[in-house]
Write an enzyme that holds these catalytic residues in place. Structure first.
Site, PDB file in Angstrom:
ATOM      1  N   GLU A 157      -5.943 -11.045  -1.498  1.00 42.04           N
ATOM      2  CA  GLU A 157      -6.795 -10.934  -0.300  1.00 42.04           C
ATOM      3  C   GLU A 157      -8.265 -10.911  -0.709  1.00 42.04           C
ATOM      4  O   GLU A 157      -9.057 -10.090  -0.230  1.00 42.04           O
ATOM      5  CB  GLU A 157      -6.431  -9.660   0.488  1.00 42.04           C
ATOM      6  N   GLU A 193       0.793  -1.244   0.000  1.00 44.16           N
ATOM      7  CA  GLU A 193       0.000   0.000   0.000  1.00 44.16           C
ATOM      8  C   GLU A 193       0.822   1.290   0.000  1.00 44.16           C
ATOM      9  O   GLU A 193       0.600   2.172   0.828  1.00 44.16           O
ATOM     10  CB  GLU A 193      -0.959  -0.006   1.197  1.00 44.16           C
TER      11      GLU A 193
HETATM   12  C1  XIL Z   1      -6.495  -7.033   8.137  1.00 42.01           C
HETATM   13  C2  XIL Z   1      -6.778  -8.277   8.967  1.00 42.01           C
HETATM   14  O1  XIL Z   1      -7.634  -9.131   8.242  1.00 42.01           O
HETATM   15  C3  XIL Z   1      -7.402  -7.904  10.283  1.00 42.01           C
HETATM   16  O2  XIL Z   1      -7.510  -9.038  11.124  1.00 42.01           O
HETATM   17  C4  XIL Z   1      -6.572  -6.815  10.988  1.00 42.01           C
HETATM   18  O3  XIL Z   1      -7.243  -6.386  12.145  1.00 42.01           O
HETATM   19  C5  XIL Z   1      -6.340  -5.643  10.066  1.00 42.01           C
HETATM   20  O4  XIL Z   1      -5.751  -6.079   8.857  1.00 42.01           O
HETATM   21  N1  XIL Z   1      -5.052  -5.043   3.660  1.00 42.01           N
HETATM   22  C6  XIL Z   1      -4.063  -5.871   4.094  1.00 42.01           C
HETATM   23  C7  XIL Z   1      -4.331  -6.828   5.183  1.00 42.01           C
HETATM   24  O5  XIL Z   1      -2.990  -5.904   3.465  1.00 42.01           O
HETATM   25  O6  XIL Z   1      -3.186  -7.059   5.967  1.00 42.01           O
HETATM   26  C8  XIL Z   1      -5.464  -6.368   6.076  1.00 42.01           C
HETATM   27  O7  XIL Z   1      -5.760  -7.406   7.001  1.00 42.01           O
HETATM   28  C9  XIL Z   1      -6.674  -6.012   5.239  1.00 42.01           C
HETATM   29  C10 XIL Z   1      -6.346  -4.911   4.276  1.00 42.01           C
END
Ligand code: XIL
Length: 369
Positions: free
Chosen positions: A261, A156
């Site tokens: 994701e 990011e």
């Molecule tokens: C999220 C997790 O799923 C949660 O459990 C945590 O509280 C916050 O982060 N982008 C990413 C991930 O790269 O690491 C994030 O994961 C969601 C957004």
């Protein structure tokens, strides 16, 4: 015995197991096309709910830690690393013959404050930050050398409009922090794949900026294997067209694509992005499916899953992995993002760990192509 009776007996034996029969899993159906992975939490890795751990082992051939390898958790203080959970995730993947990837080395979120400041609380110099990055990356990547296939090296770094995010890394080191991170990761494990990861990669300006970054890194001789598109999606955005356009652009930039994701929120959302510091107030109107999802809405969600999955298959020459962000609806982070305490239904297994009906359709689709 009459044929009818025999078929009835066969049906009784086979039907309840149809999904598990013949290794009918998404990981099997997508073999030779891309890896099919899932993000795991520590309860699952520790076997707190054995059903979930088994499902992860059976249905997926790649895993990534949902949280425990993030800077804040694995490196909470300058001279303290917390390895226990990350070690368990890697061992869990190895035991289940799964590809393990690492998330994530350099990210402005979920990172402890010490990283950027000196003893008096002032921002450190570029030299000090660069050296801290080097140590952080060398230590973590070095520990799992040869066991982790690839790393989300930087997460990011861009805003949706394509400008660099004004993070501490950027403010102190300028955009070169990205290059340094990739160089350090490569030095620590020359065989590891290296990824740049972001959300809203489908947004044209952001995609353009990422493609430019890829070209710049390559021109400078810096290794980058793939761009990870987080693919946190909603019912209407991004469009299929925008997603395909982003794939074309990345492919042209000469990198592989990872869907890192994936989830599709079924809820109305006040924000379409995945900046984890964004938070909106709860209201019942924004949480309409506490009891059940109406059939028409479920159908729409199913179609969206199949449309996107079809696109991943169409681009399987460049899409190397599709990872779902959470095993089932109950554990999905989207129940608490961007509004806390809602009931979302964004992933492929339901709250009883049953595959949704769309899973069989995905399997059929993958087998046909
Ligand atoms: C999220 C997790 O799923 C949660 O459990 C945590 O509280 C916050 O982060 N982008 C990413 C991930 O790269 O690491 C994030 O994961 C969601 C957004």
């Amino acid at each position: 015995m009459k044929i009818k009776t025999i078929s009835a007996i066969i049906a009784i034996i086979i039907l309840p197991n149809i999904h598990t029969m013949a290794q009918n899993t998404l990981a099997d159906a997508t073999k030779g096309k891309f890896l099919f992975g899932v993000a795991v939490n520590m309860q699952q890795v520790n076997g707190v709910n054995p059903k979930e751990s088994e499902l992860i082992a059976k249905e997926f051939n790649a895993i990534v830690a949902e949280n425990c390898m993030k800077p804040q958790l694995i490196h909470p203080e300058e001279n303290r690393y917390e390895w226990a959970d990350a070690d368990k995730v890697v061992a869990f993947g190895e035991k289940n013959k799964q590809v393990v990837t690492g998330h994530c080395l350099i990210w402005h979120s979920q990172i402890a404050k010490w990283f950027f400041v000196d003893d008096s609380g002032k921002d450190v110099t570029p030299e000090v930050l660069k050296e801290r990055m080097r140590q952080h990356i060398y230590t973590i990547v070095g520990r799992y050398k040869g066991r982790i296939k690839g790393w989300d090296v930087v997460n990011e770094a861009f805003e949706d409009n394509g400008t660099y995010r004004n993070s501490k890394f950027y403010r102190i080191l300028g955009k070169d922090f990205i290059k340094y991170a990739f160089q350090f990761a490569h030095e620590a494990d020359p065989d590891a794949e290296l990824y740049y990861n972001d959300y809203n990669v489908e947004t044209p300006a952001k995609c353009e900026a990422i493609a430019e970054l890829v070209k710049e890194l390559k021109a400078a001789g810096v290794r980058i294997d793939a761009v990870g598109s987080q693919a946190h999606m909603q019912m209407d955005s991004p469009t299929l067209d925008a997603t395909e356009t982003s794939f074309k652009k990345l492919k042209a930039a000469g990198v592989k694509i990872l869907i890192t994701e994936w989830d599709i929120s079924i809820l109305p959302n006040p924000y379409s992005g995945a900046n984890i510091s964004v938070n909106f107030k709860y209201s019942p109107e924004m949480d309409p499916y506490r009891v059940a999802v109406p059939d028409s809405v479920q159908q729409k969600w199913n179609k969206r899953v199949l449309d996107m999955f079809g696109l991943f298959l169409k681009y399987s020459d460049v899409v190397d992995r599709v990872t779902v962000w959470g095993l089932n609806d109950a554990v999905s982070w989207l129940n608490n993002f961007p509004i806390r305490g809602r009931k979302d239904y964004p992933v492929l297994f339901d709250r009883n760990n049953q595959p949704k009906s769309v899973v069989d359709e995905m399997i059929k689709m993958a087998k046909k192509i």
